[in-house]
Design a protein around this motif. Sequence first.
Motif, PDB file in Angstrom:
ATOM      1  N   PHE A   7     -24.754 -22.859 -44.750  1.00 19.60           N
ATOM      2  CA  PHE A   7     -25.062 -21.463 -44.467  1.00 19.60           C
ATOM      3  C   PHE A   7     -23.823 -20.597 -44.675  1.00 19.60           C
ATOM      4  O   PHE A   7     -23.929 -19.386 -44.856  1.00 19.60           O
ATOM      5  N   ALA A   8     -22.636 -21.202 -44.636  1.00 24.28           N
ATOM      6  CA  ALA A   8     -21.401 -20.481 -44.942  1.00 24.28           C
ATOM      7  C   ALA A   8     -20.604 -21.326 -45.920  1.00 24.28           C
ATOM      8  O   ALA A   8     -20.320 -22.490 -45.655  1.00 24.28           O
ATOM      9  N   GLU A   9     -20.223 -20.741 -47.069  1.00 24.73           N
ATOM     10  CA  GLU A   9     -19.503 -21.490 -48.097  1.00 24.73           C
ATOM     11  C   GLU A   9     -18.555 -20.533 -48.818  1.00 24.73           C
ATOM     12  O   GLU A   9     -18.973 -19.471 -49.282  1.00 24.73           O
ATOM     13  N   TYR A  10     -17.285 -20.895 -48.894  1.00 27.49           N
ATOM     14  CA  TYR A  10     -16.281 -20.008 -49.466  1.00 27.49           C
ATOM     15  C   TYR A  10     -15.370 -20.749 -50.441  1.00 27.49           C
ATOM     16  O   TYR A  10     -14.902 -21.848 -50.152  1.00 27.49           O
ATOM     17  N   ASP A  11     -15.105 -20.124 -51.577  1.00 29.56           N
ATOM     18  CA  ASP A  11     -14.068 -20.566 -52.504  1.00 29.56           C
ATOM     19  C   ASP A  11     -12.882 -19.636 -52.293  1.00 29.56           C
ATOM     20  O   ASP A  11     -12.948 -18.446 -52.592  1.00 29.56           O
ATOM     21  N   LEU A  12     -11.778 -20.156 -51.751  1.00 28.09           N
ATOM     22  CA  LEU A  12     -10.659 -19.324 -51.319  1.00 28.09           C
ATOM     23  C   LEU A  12      -9.451 -19.406 -52.249  1.00 28.09           C
ATOM     24  O   LEU A  12      -8.417 -18.812 -51.957  1.00 28.09           O
ATOM     25  N   LYS A  13      -9.548 -20.129 -53.347  1.00 25.49           N
ATOM     26  CA  LYS A  13      -8.374 -20.337 -54.199  1.00 25.49           C
ATOM     27  C   LYS A  13      -7.809 -19.018 -54.724  1.00 25.49           C
ATOM     28  O   LYS A  13      -6.601 -18.800 -54.705  1.00 25.49           O
ATOM     29  N   GLU A  14      -8.690 -18.142 -55.191  1.00 24.42           N
ATOM     30  CA  GLU A  14      -8.206 -16.881 -55.761  1.00 24.42           C
ATOM     31  C   GLU A  14      -7.506 -16.019 -54.720  1.00 24.42           C
ATOM     32  O   GLU A  14      -6.458 -15.431 -54.974  1.00 24.42           O
ATOM     33  N   ALA A  15      -8.073 -15.973 -53.514  1.00 22.20           N
ATOM     34  CA  ALA A  15      -7.489 -15.140 -52.467  1.00 22.20           C
ATOM     35  C   ALA A  15      -6.144 -15.683 -51.994  1.00 22.20           C
ATOM     36  O   ALA A  15      -5.179 -14.938 -51.834  1.00 22.20           O
ATOM     37  N   THR A  16      -6.045 -16.988 -51.763  1.00 19.65           N
ATOM     38  CA  THR A  16      -4.786 -17.537 -51.240  1.00 19.65           C
ATOM     39  C   THR A  16      -3.698 -17.567 -52.296  1.00 19.65           C
ATOM     40  O   THR A  16      -2.512 -17.593 -51.968  1.00 19.65           O
ATOM     41  N   ASN A  17      -4.052 -17.542 -53.567  1.00 22.58           N
ATOM     42  CA  ASN A  17      -3.039 -17.492 -54.619  1.00 22.58           C
ATOM     43  C   ASN A  17      -2.275 -16.176 -54.625  1.00 22.58           C
ATOM     44  O   ASN A  17      -1.250 -16.056 -55.300  1.00 22.58           O
ATOM     45  N   ARG A  18      -2.746 -15.185 -53.885  1.00 19.49           N
ATOM     46  CA  ARG A  18      -2.067 -13.898 -53.799  1.00 19.49           C
ATOM     47  C   ARG A  18      -0.836 -13.973 -52.922  1.00 19.49           C
ATOM     48  O   ARG A  18       0.002 -13.071 -52.950  1.00 19.49           O
ATOM     49  N   ILE A  19      -0.683 -15.001 -52.120  1.00 20.90           N
ATOM     50  CA  ILE A  19       0.453 -15.124 -51.214  1.00 20.90           C
ATOM     51  C   ILE A  19       1.746 -15.176 -52.013  1.00 20.90           C
ATOM     52  O   ILE A  19       1.871 -15.931 -52.975  1.00 20.90           O
ATOM     53  N   GLY A  20       2.723 -14.369 -51.589  1.00 23.55           N
ATOM     54  CA  GLY A  20       4.008 -14.339 -52.262  1.00 23.55           C
ATOM     55  C   GLY A  20       4.146 -13.214 -53.263  1.00 23.55           C
ATOM     56  O   GLY A  20       5.233 -12.977 -53.772  1.00 23.55           O
ATOM     57  N   MET A  21       3.064 -12.511 -53.574  1.00 17.01           N
ATOM     58  CA  MET A  21       3.157 -11.388 -54.502  1.00 17.01           C
ATOM     59  C   MET A  21       3.911 -10.242 -53.850  1.00 17.01           C
ATOM     60  O   MET A  21       3.693  -9.932 -52.683  1.00 17.01           O
ATOM     61  N   ASN A  22       4.823  -9.596 -54.573  1.00 18.25           N
ATOM     62  CA  ASN A  22       5.507  -8.442 -53.991  1.00 18.25           C
ATOM     63  C   ASN A  22       4.759  -7.167 -54.354  1.00 18.25           C
ATOM     64  O   ASN A  22       3.901  -7.149 -55.237  1.00 18.25           O
ATOM     65  N   GLU A  23       5.120  -6.090 -53.694  1.00 18.61           N
ATOM     66  CA  GLU A  23       4.326  -4.873 -53.797  1.00 18.61           C
ATOM     67  C   GLU A  23       4.405  -4.203 -55.165  1.00 18.61           C
ATOM     68  O   GLU A  23       3.602  -3.337 -55.485  1.00 18.61           O
ATOM     69  N   MET A  24       5.375  -4.593 -55.991  1.00 18.13           N
ATOM     70  CA  MET A  24       5.494  -3.989 -57.308  1.00 18.13           C
ATOM     71  C   MET A  24       4.552  -4.632 -58.321  1.00 18.13           C
ATOM     72  O   MET A  24       4.311  -4.077 -59.384  1.00 18.13           O
ATOM     73  N   GLU A  25       4.024  -5.817 -57.998  1.00 18.37           N
ATOM     74  CA  GLU A  25       3.171  -6.496 -58.951  1.00 18.37           C
ATOM     75  C   GLU A  25       1.793  -5.838 -59.020  1.00 18.37           C
ATOM     76  O   GLU A  25       1.293  -5.294 -58.042  1.00 18.37           O
ATOM     77  N   GLU A  26       1.193  -5.902 -60.161  1.00 19.13           N
ATOM     78  CA  GLU A  26      -0.124  -5.312 -60.361  1.00 19.13           C
ATOM     79  C   GLU A  26      -1.165  -6.048 -59.519  1.00 19.13           C
ATOM     80  O   GLU A  26      -1.139  -7.269 -59.409  1.00 19.13           O
ATOM     81  N   GLY A  27      -2.038  -5.305 -58.894  1.00 20.85           N
ATOM     82  CA  GLY A  27      -3.087  -5.915 -58.090  1.00 20.85           C
ATOM     83  C   GLY A  27      -2.696  -6.139 -56.648  1.00 20.85           C
ATOM     84  O   GLY A  27      -3.436  -6.757 -55.894  1.00 20.85           O
ATOM     85  N   TYR A  28      -1.531  -5.616 -56.239  1.00 22.06           N
ATOM     86  CA  TYR A  28      -1.105  -5.780 -54.845  1.00 22.06           C
ATOM     87  C   TYR A  28      -2.124  -5.111 -53.919  1.00 22.06           C
ATOM     88  O   TYR A  28      -2.595  -4.019 -54.182  1.00 22.06           O
ATOM     89  N   SER A  29      -2.471  -5.789 -52.851  1.00 21.81           N
ATOM     90  CA  SER A  29      -3.443  -5.243 -51.911  1.00 21.81           C
ATOM     91  C   SER A  29      -3.166  -5.806 -50.533  1.00 21.81           C
ATOM     92  O   SER A  29      -2.622  -6.894 -50.398  1.00 21.81           O
ATOM     93  N   THR A  30      -3.494  -5.035 -49.506  1.00 20.49           N
ATOM     94  CA  THR A  30      -3.329  -5.529 -48.139  1.00 20.49           C
ATOM     95  C   THR A  30      -4.659  -5.820 -47.470  1.00 20.49           C
ATOM     96  O   THR A  30      -4.728  -6.026 -46.280  1.00 20.49           O
ATOM     97  N   SER A  31      -5.717  -5.796 -48.233  1.00 17.30           N
ATOM     98  CA  SER A  31      -7.018  -6.143 -47.668  1.00 17.30           C
ATOM     99  C   SER A  31      -7.924  -6.636 -48.779  1.00 17.30           C
ATOM    100  O   SER A  31      -7.636  -6.456 -49.955  1.00 17.30           O
ATOM    101  N   GLY A  32      -9.011  -7.249 -48.406  1.00 22.28           N
ATOM    102  CA  GLY A  32      -9.940  -7.736 -49.408  1.00 22.28           C
ATOM    103  C   GLY A  32     -11.065  -8.515 -48.763  1.00 22.28           C
ATOM    104  O   GLY A  32     -11.069  -8.745 -47.560  1.00 22.28           O
ATOM    105  N   LYS A  33     -12.033  -8.930 -49.551  1.00 20.16           N
ATOM    106  CA  LYS A  33     -13.157  -9.711 -49.046  1.00 20.16           C
ATOM    107  C   LYS A  33     -13.354 -10.949 -49.905  1.00 20.16           C
ATOM    108  O   LYS A  33     -13.004 -10.973 -51.081  1.00 20.16           O
TER     109      LYS A  33
END
Length: 668
Positions: free
Chosen positions: A470-496
């Motif tokens: 009933f709940a299933e998540y693929d989190l690879k794309e979201a967790t790969n954002r860790i370590g990005m600095n604010e100057m990089e394209e696609g920087y975000s502080t929220s998401g779903k």
Amino acid sequence: MKKYMKIIVIVLSIMLCIGLISFFKRIQDGNIDTTEMTETETETEDPGPFVVFEADFSNTYPSDKQFYSWEGREYRDVIYEPLESIKCENNTAILTSVLNEKTGIRKQQMMCTAGLFESDDFICEFEAKYSGKPGSWSYVITYGTGTYWTKHFYSDGIKWPAGGEIDVFEQVGGYADTPISFETPTIHYGTGTGSGYPDSHLNVMGEHIEFEPDQWHKFKFSLKDGVVQAWIDDIFVGKNDFSQYSVSNEYLYDYHPFLKPQAFYIECQSANGQNTEAEYEFQIKNFRIIQEKQAECEKLEIYPQMWTKETELVFPVGSHFYLEREYYPEYTSNKACEWKSSNESVATVVQGYVTAVGEGTAEITATCGNATATYVVNVSSKANIPCVGISTAHHKFSIKAEHSKDIEYYLYPNFTTDGVKMSTADEKIAIVSENILSAKQPGQTKLTIQCGQQSKILDVTVKENSRKPFAEYDLKEATNRIGMNEMEEGYSTSGKVINIGEDGEEWNLSAEYSTTDMIVEDKWKKGLDAVTFKTPVMDEAKELTKYPSLYLIKGSQGSIRTNSSNVNEMPSVDISGEKIMVRYGAVDPYQMELNGESTHIIAIYLEDGHSSLFIDGQKVVEDGKITYIKDLRQLILTTNKPEGIEYFAAYEDCEFSDEELIKMTQLQ
């Protein structure tokens, strides 16, 4: 000129006569209430506000006429010291938490006003200095109805947090390196630990407030009509309206407000009883309670909370109930009562909480100020107790076709003598026998629970008997954002992150990225250091109690929690390079040592009173203990490593064999 003056005097005289005639006529007609005038004049003479309680710290220890302690009570590897152990200097109380080297048990100090001073409409002011040491835990909080520890006796019959708790100034961060903040104002309320009734422990969190430790600060909080407000150093820091919250348990039913009345608790303790080296200190002074009006109780009424004043009742042996209190005037300053039973072989009473011990008659007496009230308790084996209400953990639930379910319900009082009947509206969809519901085919129907004159109707959804999460998540794309600095394209502080399980949007995860300072090209910049995924807190929690359920996790580092970020509800998982730890609520944690970081697949399989753990294609644990899981209200996943948690899924009502689970957890 004199002529004009005479005319003016005549006109004014006529106007005055007309006014007086009109005034007396309005009194005669009842349009002016002279009583109200008198009360208004009295209120004008009553300036307020009044200091109705002021702590006396002028002696060597706090006044035993104002406070008492939990002297001798042992709780979580600590023991509470007597009130006289709290040191007072310069009108300041100094509470400490230290280790007793002889016994190896940590000593803690607290002082409480319950039974001595209580109020439900007040302003509380004090000055305090909090320890800045890691592991310290100091607070000034209030407890409400039903949570009471007598001067020399801890009542397990009245479970925390049954009557509610307001944590206006509770130091948080006790487990952190720098405990410098509060969550304020917050509340806990519910049925009380271990009572088994719905909503066993709910909490509402307030704002996160930071300030300097080891320095004196001024604090103030108020409670009026269920609204709590808080100030630090004369700066307004938070407000929460708790007036709509209610509490239900085996002796309180739909109780509004959940806090009534209030006792004040001041304590210094350790957040971790295993920390044997640290000593903590909490200093407090100028503690006082202020009210708009000052009044002693002139009249008091008491009667069983679940019924009206006129209801005549005969209670069975072993029953227990709470005596509601009504004060006149309502703004009575101190609402603490002295309680007595005329015959303790028939009924005992602790702060309004009555237990029927044996057959006979006992008179319960409550004294508050100038008023005394009585209630006669009749106890007999021939008791006839009408049902007041029915409660269930959920208003609706789902079940899969060809499955059965025990229907959990709660009667108020739990010792009612009325019988219970159940029925379904459409027996083609589901049938019920006694309290077991059997699902026939997919569809919707209603289940009615009847007890005496009371009834409860639940919506029932019968689903197709599939084995999909009933709940299933693929989190690879979201967790790969860790370590990005604010100057990089696609920087975000929220998401779903999209839930691709059966319940779709209902269980969407929100991503919250925490930031830390980092050096990029010799310049300080904000970088993404970790990510926390949370689902909304569900009002109608997923039921995972009776039927086989499965949690499937793939990752190399991170933590998975259910229902709370800091309480180890069942299940919770921690994965690091050194070990995998699975917690089962009150059951001892399972641990598996690892050799270095690598990706793992973990399956936690739950059955009724039975659980199994599979890791990387092997069955590593099988336990016959009760799993302690009740429901799934929220998912919380945290990691600070890219692809730390790659995948998470939760199944309900799904049977799996050991062979299937071994195959599901094998690394490809």
